[in-house]
Write an enzyme that holds these catalytic residues in place. Structure first.
Site, mmCIF file in Angstrom:
data_model
loop_
_atom_site.group_PDB
_atom_site.id
_atom_site.type_symbol
_atom_site.label_atom_id
_atom_site.label_comp_id
_atom_site.label_asym_id
_atom_site.label_seq_id
_atom_site.Cartn_x
_atom_site.Cartn_y
_atom_site.Cartn_z
ATOM 1 N N TYR A 191 16.461 -15.184 5.624
ATOM 2 C CA TYR A 191 16.411 -14.687 6.999
ATOM 3 C C TYR A 191 15.004 -14.885 7.545
ATOM 4 O O TYR A 191 14.024 -14.484 6.923
ATOM 5 C CB TYR A 191 16.789 -13.202 7.082
ATOM 6 C CG TYR A 191 16.938 -12.746 8.519
ATOM 7 C CD1 TYR A 191 18.188 -12.707 9.110
ATOM 8 C CD2 TYR A 191 15.824 -12.422 9.292
ATOM 9 C CE1 TYR A 191 18.336 -12.341 10.449
ATOM 10 C CE2 TYR A 191 15.964 -12.065 10.618
ATOM 11 C CZ TYR A 191 17.222 -12.024 11.195
ATOM 12 O OH TYR A 191 17.357 -11.689 12.517
ATOM 13 N N GLN A 234 24.386 -9.549 12.202
ATOM 14 C CA GLN A 234 25.493 -10.501 12.094
ATOM 15 C C GLN A 234 25.147 -11.665 11.162
ATOM 16 O O GLN A 234 26.006 -12.171 10.437
ATOM 17 C CB GLN A 234 25.903 -11.025 13.477
ATOM 18 C CG GLN A 234 24.826 -11.737 14.258
ATOM 19 C CD GLN A 234 24.001 -10.796 15.126
ATOM 20 O OE1 GLN A 234 23.914 -9.613 14.847
ATOM 21 N NE2 GLN A 234 23.408 -11.342 16.175
ATOM 22 N N ASN A 291 14.057 -7.051 11.595
ATOM 23 C CA ASN A 291 13.896 -5.765 12.280
ATOM 24 C C ASN A 291 14.773 -4.688 11.639
ATOM 25 O O ASN A 291 15.365 -4.896 10.573
ATOM 26 C CB ASN A 291 14.198 -5.917 13.776
ATOM 27 C CG ASN A 291 15.637 -6.371 14.033
ATOM 28 O OD1 ASN A 291 16.517 -6.234 13.186
ATOM 29 N ND2 ASN A 291 15.886 -6.905 15.217
ATOM 30 N N SER A 329 3.465 -3.570 7.444
ATOM 31 C CA SER A 329 2.416 -4.199 6.662
ATOM 32 C C SER A 329 1.249 -3.235 6.463
ATOM 33 O O SER A 329 0.997 -2.357 7.296
ATOM 34 C CB SER A 329 1.930 -5.468 7.366
ATOM 35 O OG SER A 329 1.052 -6.190 6.547
ATOM 36 N N GLN A 367 -4.145 -6.770 9.481
ATOM 37 C CA GLN A 367 -2.846 -6.135 9.241
ATOM 38 C C GLN A 367 -2.435 -5.255 10.407
ATOM 39 O O GLN A 367 -1.254 -5.170 10.752
ATOM 40 C CB GLN A 367 -2.879 -5.324 7.945
ATOM 41 C CG GLN A 367 -3.126 -6.173 6.709
ATOM 42 C CD GLN A 367 -2.218 -7.388 6.662
ATOM 43 O OE1 GLN A 367 -1.009 -7.277 6.572
ATOM 44 N NE2 GLN A 367 -2.819 -8.576 6.735
ATOM 45 N N HIS A 408 -0.172 -6.663 13.206
ATOM 46 C CA HIS A 408 1.251 -6.950 13.013
ATOM 47 C C HIS A 408 2.119 -6.090 13.926
ATOM 48 O O HIS A 408 2.979 -6.587 14.632
ATOM 49 C CB HIS A 408 1.650 -6.716 11.551
ATOM 50 C CG HIS A 408 1.399 -7.888 10.670
ATOM 51 N ND1 HIS A 408 2.106 -9.060 10.782
ATOM 52 C CD2 HIS A 408 0.527 -8.070 9.646
ATOM 53 C CE1 HIS A 408 1.675 -9.927 9.870
ATOM 54 N NE2 HIS A 408 0.716 -9.350 9.178
ATOM 55 N N GLU A 447 0.249 -2.570 -0.433
ATOM 56 C CA GLU A 447 0.791 -3.929 -0.385
ATOM 57 C C GLU A 447 -0.321 -4.943 -0.637
ATOM 58 O O GLU A 447 -0.202 -5.814 -1.496
ATOM 59 C CB GLU A 447 1.419 -4.167 0.994
ATOM 60 C CG GLU A 447 1.948 -5.578 1.196
ATOM 61 C CD GLU A 447 2.396 -5.826 2.620
ATOM 62 O OE1 GLU A 447 3.128 -6.813 2.846
ATOM 63 O OE2 GLU A 447 2.024 -5.052 3.526
ATOM 64 N N GLU A 497 30.474 7.475 -31.762
ATOM 65 C CA GLU A 497 30.814 7.633 -30.343
ATOM 66 C C GLU A 497 32.319 7.786 -30.138
ATOM 67 O O GLU A 497 32.793 7.780 -29.001
ATOM 68 C CB GLU A 497 30.296 6.428 -29.546
ATOM 69 C CG GLU A 497 28.777 6.324 -29.527
ATOM 70 C CD GLU A 497 28.269 5.135 -28.726
ATOM 71 O OE1 GLU A 497 29.105 4.300 -28.302
ATOM 72 O OE2 GLU A 497 27.052 5.035 -28.515
ATOM 73 N N HIS A 548 36.171 -0.272 -31.110
ATOM 74 C CA HIS A 548 34.885 -0.953 -31.296
ATOM 75 C C HIS A 548 34.587 -1.077 -32.785
ATOM 76 O O HIS A 548 34.215 -2.145 -33.283
ATOM 77 C CB HIS A 548 33.750 -0.159 -30.628
ATOM 78 C CG HIS A 548 33.646 -0.329 -29.155
ATOM 79 N ND1 HIS A 548 34.598 0.131 -28.279
ATOM 80 C CD2 HIS A 548 32.679 -0.907 -28.396
ATOM 81 C CE1 HIS A 548 34.219 -0.144 -27.037
ATOM 82 N NE2 HIS A 548 33.060 -0.784 -27.077
#
Length: 440
Positions: free
Chosen positions: A136, A197, A220, A243, A265, A268, A333, A421, A426
């Site tokens: 994206y 979408q 976003n 950021s 930064q 942004h 970051e 168990e 098993h």
């Protein structure tokens, strides 16, 4: 235009410092009910009506006059055309950055491995790339060609069979730099759709958009919310917050440099966070003066002002040791160690997305062309997560081969544990393969 800053000043010696720091760092990225419901409706529509829903949403949200899905598909020739439409200087910069990103990420590539035990049992791990990844990319004026490189190149280095990019073109606005970056990075297919979408189309597939195995890339609140909802159906990279940068400085770096690093930064968006930590109170004063002096010269001064005033801080600490402790508490970051000997402090850094070493290493270099990935954990998640890398596009399968003798030996151990168990099937499955004393 008048801009001014009132950046917060904190002192680690204050009794209520921890409370003030927690308040400064607090960030809530949860969608409200209206956004959440809208995203769910969009996902449902794309699942039910596929391409037609994509066309309708693109018309409605992006103002694009698309009649069919074919109007929203860019072929490889269109990407190659973008290379001719950007300037030679831009192309050279993209290619140089791409090459550095590729070289760095090739060192991350993991290979399959096996080892054989004395009785012939073979154990190992098979490393396989994802079949298809979805990227994206924000569109329009907020486009970031550097993000195309940072997301697509690791996928290609990992050996992903197909990289599918989605990028909105609001009002038909196509960013040639983004398409050129996609061409250089080896993106296979591009669809000019965005928002929730686009995420839904990548996660579930439509008649034209192929279903992917993992979705990466920023977006976003609608994109982030959609990624939350489709996680499990597909993998995702992360849900990123605003950021952020933390600069740890010993007081000897040019204060103008530090102020501009904080701006890098803060520009942004208004929610970005820029923090400076230093044991030198006089240096903090000089940086504050540089901020006031340089802010009016910035193109995005209003955004920087809101970011600095709302979430920025200058923090005074006792000494460099306490500065490192604060840095680990914040888990930023981006962390700049703007000090005389950054290598000496590096072993003590436990939590950071990316660490920029020394006075000359600005965070901006990492954003574009240093080589390491700029897709990094935010909001303190560097405590438990890592930068995007080749490993995000590879999966690992365990390999187990038991020889006759090995199956017999392991069968005894498995039997004991399985019966403990109360899983009798098993136990008996393992016991069937235990050799008797005569080796039959």
């Amino acid at each position: 235009m008048t801009v001014s800053t009132a950046i917060a000043r904190l002192n680690a010696a204050d009794q209520d410092f921890a409370r003030h720091l927690d308040h400064l760092l607090s960030w809530e990225s949860v969608s409200d009910d209206a956004v959440n419901q809208r995203v769910l409706d969009i996902i449902k529509a794309v699942r039910e009506r596929g391409d037609q829903a994509l066309v309708e949403f693109t018309q409605r949200f992006d103002g694009v006059d698309a009649k069919t899905i074919d109007d929203l598909i860019l072929d490889r020739e269109r990407l190659e055309l973008a290379l001719t439409r950007i300037t030679p200087v831009q192309r050279e910069a993209l290619e140089k950055a791409a090459n550095r990103v590729r070289i760095y990420h090739e060192r991350q590539k993991q290979d399959s491995w096996q080892y054989t035990e004395a009785d012939g049992t073979v154990l190992g791990q098979k490393v396989t790339p994802l079949d298809r990844a979805g990227l994206y990319v924000p569109g329009g004026k907020a486009s970031y060609p550097s993000s195309v490189l940072m997301n697509a190149i690791p996928a290609k280095v990992a050996g992903v069979g197909e990289v599918v990019m989605v990028v909105p073109t609001p009002r038909g606005e196509v960013n040639e730099l983004v398409l050129a970056a996609a061409c250089i990075a080896g993106v296979d297919r591009v669809f000019t759709v965005g928002g929730a979408q686009a995420v839904a189309a990548l996660a579930y597939g439509t008649e034209s958009v192929p279903q992917v195995d993992k979705i990466v890339g920023p977006g976003n609140i609608y994109v982030a919310t959609a990624k939350r909802h489709v996680f499990g159906q597909v993998g995702i990279d992360m849900i990123a917050g605003p950021s952020e940068i933390l600069v740890v400085c010993d007081g000897q770096t040019d204060p103008n440099w530090i102020a501009m690093d904080l701006f890098s930064q803060a520009e942004h968006d208004e929610d970005a966070q820029a923090i400076l930590v230093s044991p030198d109170a006089a240096f903090l004063d000089r940086v504050a003066a540089s901020i006031d002096k340089l802010l009016p010269t910035m193109e995005r001064a209003e955004i920087i002002e809101k970011s600095i005033n709302g979430r920025g801080a200058l923090i005074q600490v006792r000494d460099m040791q306490q500065a490192i402790e604060v840095a680990n508490r914040i888990a930023p970051e981006h962390l700049e160690l703007s000090v005389a000997d950054p290598q000496a402090w590096l072993p003590q850094i436990r939590h950071a997305g990316a660490i920029f070493m020394g006075r000359h290493t600005s965070e901006a270099l990492g954003d574009y062309c240093a080589g390491p990935n700029h897709v990094l954990p935010t909001s303190g998640t560097a405590r438990f997560s890592s930068p995007l890398g080749v490993y995000d596009f590879q999966k690992r399968s365990s390999i187990i081969f038991c020889s006759e003798q090995g199956a017999s030996e392991l069968g005894h151990t498995a039997s004991v544990l399985a019966r403990g168990e109360s899983l009798t099937a098993h136990a008996r499955s393992a016991e069937y393969r235990i050799l008797n004393e005569k080796g039959n």
